[in-house]
Design a protein around this motif. Structure first.
Motif: not given
Length: 693
Positions: A539-544
């Motif tokens: 949700d913070a914008g990182l690719r996880v």
């Protein structure tokens, strides 16, 4: 990640129905305003709409022929015209272009405004300019009228009947009644014209056929007569050839002659035998039948009587007795001589019979040959007669049909196989629009639509969701003082730091680690912490990417629709590619690699490929979250490196397994792990059939 999305992601929530339906009560003003606005719009549209009237005409498809005028062999045609397919075909004829064009011209429909095509709208003109739609102005006026005509017309068959309904709607009630009546009249007229044309065509075809058949009948009969004259075939009684009849009669005569000959020969033999043996001849019927012998017998009897009388008084040597005996001897000689003559007569009769028999046998042989020849010719004659009879019968049939068709044409008796039994009348009230039903339906529909919209808003916002009930007490965040921790694990170092999900996600983002290795010593329930952290980072914008290395798939099953997706075991067993095993989380932008469906033993044989896989995933994603379950420290060596961070999922801080795991990790040289607690959240229930630690 927001609190609402985390609840959905945990799959540990229920719908709060009381709160959900209470939202309808809170927003009733908005719902009512929308409903009244839509109702008012529908009311205005219904009031201002052009009223439409509808009328219908009904036809019955039936045979109109009388039993006295019905053509022969018409039953099969009647059944074909009255069956289901026949009635459906008549419905198609009624709505044919020919009949509709005739009615449109008769009623001058092209001059009415409702049959004029309206100009294209702005989007329509744009499509016409782009060549994506044909220009209505380029269509012939008659075709446009027919198109509008068909839109207002309905022709259908009433189910399980031979009734056809012609229904038409129009802005003019008079026109709504005139059109179906005109269509029905045009259909009946067209059927009558079709019958007249068929009758005329049949008459024209039969005339030359009859003339040709007459000539063929004459020729066939001439061939029969010529053959009969040439063959000299004479027909006797019982319609048999004369030679055959004579042969039968001659056979009967021959049998009679043979019987007479045999009888004469038998009589002659009996007389001859009697003469030769000297027996009494008066016992033979043929001898007694002679009149002379009968008289001689009478004299013989009389002489014997006289001799008997005289013998009583005279001796046998008396001259008188001797004279009578002499006369008796003469009578016996005469009887014998007459018997010989009878024998000769019988022999003559037998000879005559033999001669007659030979003559009859010769005649019989001749008649046999003649009869055989006559029979052969009779076969050919019958063939010629059959041909002549067939031609004659066909001619008579054609003559009957021709006379019938000619009479129908002259008397104009061509009944149509349809009857108009219900004509349309001008309707008094329009069938559209029904203002009150439309208004009520608009009000009810707008209430329903707006209510559904409000309910969906509450559901998607998460305000109507609440934590699901569980069979255990929610976990509370408990701060264990250092002294208590020392007491719980004597001889060990200070307890590691304990943070919640949000803090763990911020720590991973701020430190920029490439891998987050989660260990869940408390079992499958604790694996949900790794899922929450992965979603928070996503949700913070990182690719996880969340990699599930648990034995039961506890970390991946809540994120996917099914637990049978290919995953890491398939990748280790070389049964799938990266694109096959990476799946999207249902509730976030996080990607998931589940445990997979391959054979675990085969997957373990390829465990050496795990570091390579981890390296590839680390390159493709900003953070790879690995849930290892209750793994041992020695098993983590393959995936832990300098860019990895160890985290331990905590449900109950008092559980000694947590402290033991942290101490084991430190002792193995893997550093101090970060303890992560869901901060009072209820863990998701384990799937059916899986172990719960």
């Amino acid at each position: 990640m927001s609190s609402d999305i985390r609840k959905a992601g945990d799959l540990d929530v229920d719908v709060d129905l009381a709160h959900l339906f209470a939202s309808l009560r809170r927003r009733w003003r908005r719902i009512a305003v929308f409903a009244f606005a839509m109702t008012a719009i529908a009311f205005l549209i219904a009031v201002t709409a052009t009223p439409l009237y509808r009328a219908e005409t009904r036809l019955l498809i039936e045979m109109r022929e009388s039993v006295y005028t019905r053509p022969q062999l018409a039953e099969a045609g009647e059944r074909a015209a009255l069956d289901s397919e026949g009635v459906a075909s008549q419905a198609e004829i009624i709505s044919s272009t020919e009949i509709l064009t005739q009615v449109a011209r008769e009623l001058d429909l092209a001059s009415r405004e409702e049959f004029e095509a309206a100009g294209p709208s702005l989007p329509g003109r744009l499509l016409i300019a782009l060549g994506l739609k044909s220009d209505p102005a380029a269509t012939p006026p008659e075709e446009r009228v027919l198109e509008a005509f068909r839109e207002k017309l309905q022709v259908y068959r009433v189910e399980n009947s031979r009734v056809i309904v012609i229904r038409f709607s129009s802005e003019d009630p008079e026109l709504a009644a005139r059109v179906p009546n005109a269509i029905a009249d045009a259909y009946v007229a067209s059927q009558r014209a079709a019958k007249a044309q068929s009758n005329e065509d049949a008459t024209e075809w039969l005339e030359p056929e009859i003339a040709d058949l007459r000539q063929r009948v004459r020729e066939a009969e001439e061939r029969v007569a010529a053959f009969r004259a040439r063959s000299d075939l004479l027909i006797g009684q019982n319609n048999t050839v004369l030679a055959t009849q004579q042969l039968a009669e001659l056979s009967s005569e021959l049998s009679r002659v043979r019987a007479g000959r045999a009888a004469a020969e038998a009589k002659a033999q009996a007389v001859r035998t009697a003469i030769e043996r000297g027996t009494a001849l008066d016992t033979l019927p043929d001898v007694l039948a002679s009149g002379l012998i009968q008289r001689l017998r009478e004299q013989q009897v009389e002489l014997r009587a006289q001799i008997a009388d005289l013998s009583t008084a005279l001796l046998s040597s008396h001259p008188r007795i001797r004279a009578l005996q002499s006369r008796l001897a003469d009578l016996n000689a005469q009887i014998r001589a007459e018997t010989v003559k009878v024998l000769e007569g019988l022999e003559q009769e037998a000879q005559t019979a033999r001669l007659r028999e030979r003559e009859l046998m010769a005649d019989l042989a001749t008649l046999k040959a003649e009869s055989a020849r006559a029979e052969e010719e009779q076969v050919e004659l019958r063939a010629l007669e059959r041909e002549a009879t067939a031609q004659r019968e066909l001619l008579e049939s054609y003559l009957t049909r021709y006379r019938e068709a000619a009479a129908r044409g002259e008397r104009n008796y061509l009944p149509v196989d349809a009857r108009i039994f219900s004509r349309a009348i001008a309707p008094a009230e329009p069938y559209f629009p029904k203002v009150l039903p439309i208004t009520l339906a608009a009000f009810a529909g707008s209430l329903l639509v707006m209510g559904v919209v409000v309910l969906l808003q509450e559901l998607f916002s998460g305000r109507a969701l609440r934590p699901a009930a569980a069979t255990f007490t929610p976990v509370e965040q408990v701060e264990m003082p250092p002294a208590r921790a020392q007491e719980a694990a004597p001889g060990r170092g200070a307890p590691p730091d304990e943070v919640n999900v949000e803090a763990a996600a911020e720590a991973l983002i701020s430190t920029g680690v490439a891998r987050a290795i989660f260990i869940s010593p408390e079992g499958d329930e604790a694996a949900a912490t790794a899922v929450l952290v992965a979603r928070e980072v996503a949700d913070a914008g990182l690719r996880v990417l969340l990699l599930d290395l648990t034995a039961t798939g506890a970390a991946s099953w809540p994120t996917l629709e099914s637990d049978v997706y290919p995953g890491i075991t398939n990748l280790l067993a070389a049964e799938a590619r990266f694109s096959d095993v990476i799946h999207g989380d249902l509730y976030s932008a996080c990607h998931v690699i589940p445990i997979g469906t391959a054979d675990p033993a085969r997957a373990m044989r390829g465990i050496d490929r795990l570091p390579i896989i981890m390296s590839s995933l680390t390159t493709a994603y900003d953070l790879v979250v690995v849930e290892c379950g209750a793994a041992e420290a020695t098993a983590l060596a393959r995936i832990v490196d300098e860019d990895a961070r160890l985290l331990v999922s905590v449900l109950d801080p008092k559980d000694g397994a947590v402290a033991t795991t942290a101490e084991t990790l430190r002792a193995a040289g893997l550093g101090t792990p970060l303890l992560v607690s869901p901060a009072g959240r209820i863990p998701p229930p384990a799937p059916p059939g899986r172990d719960v630690a």
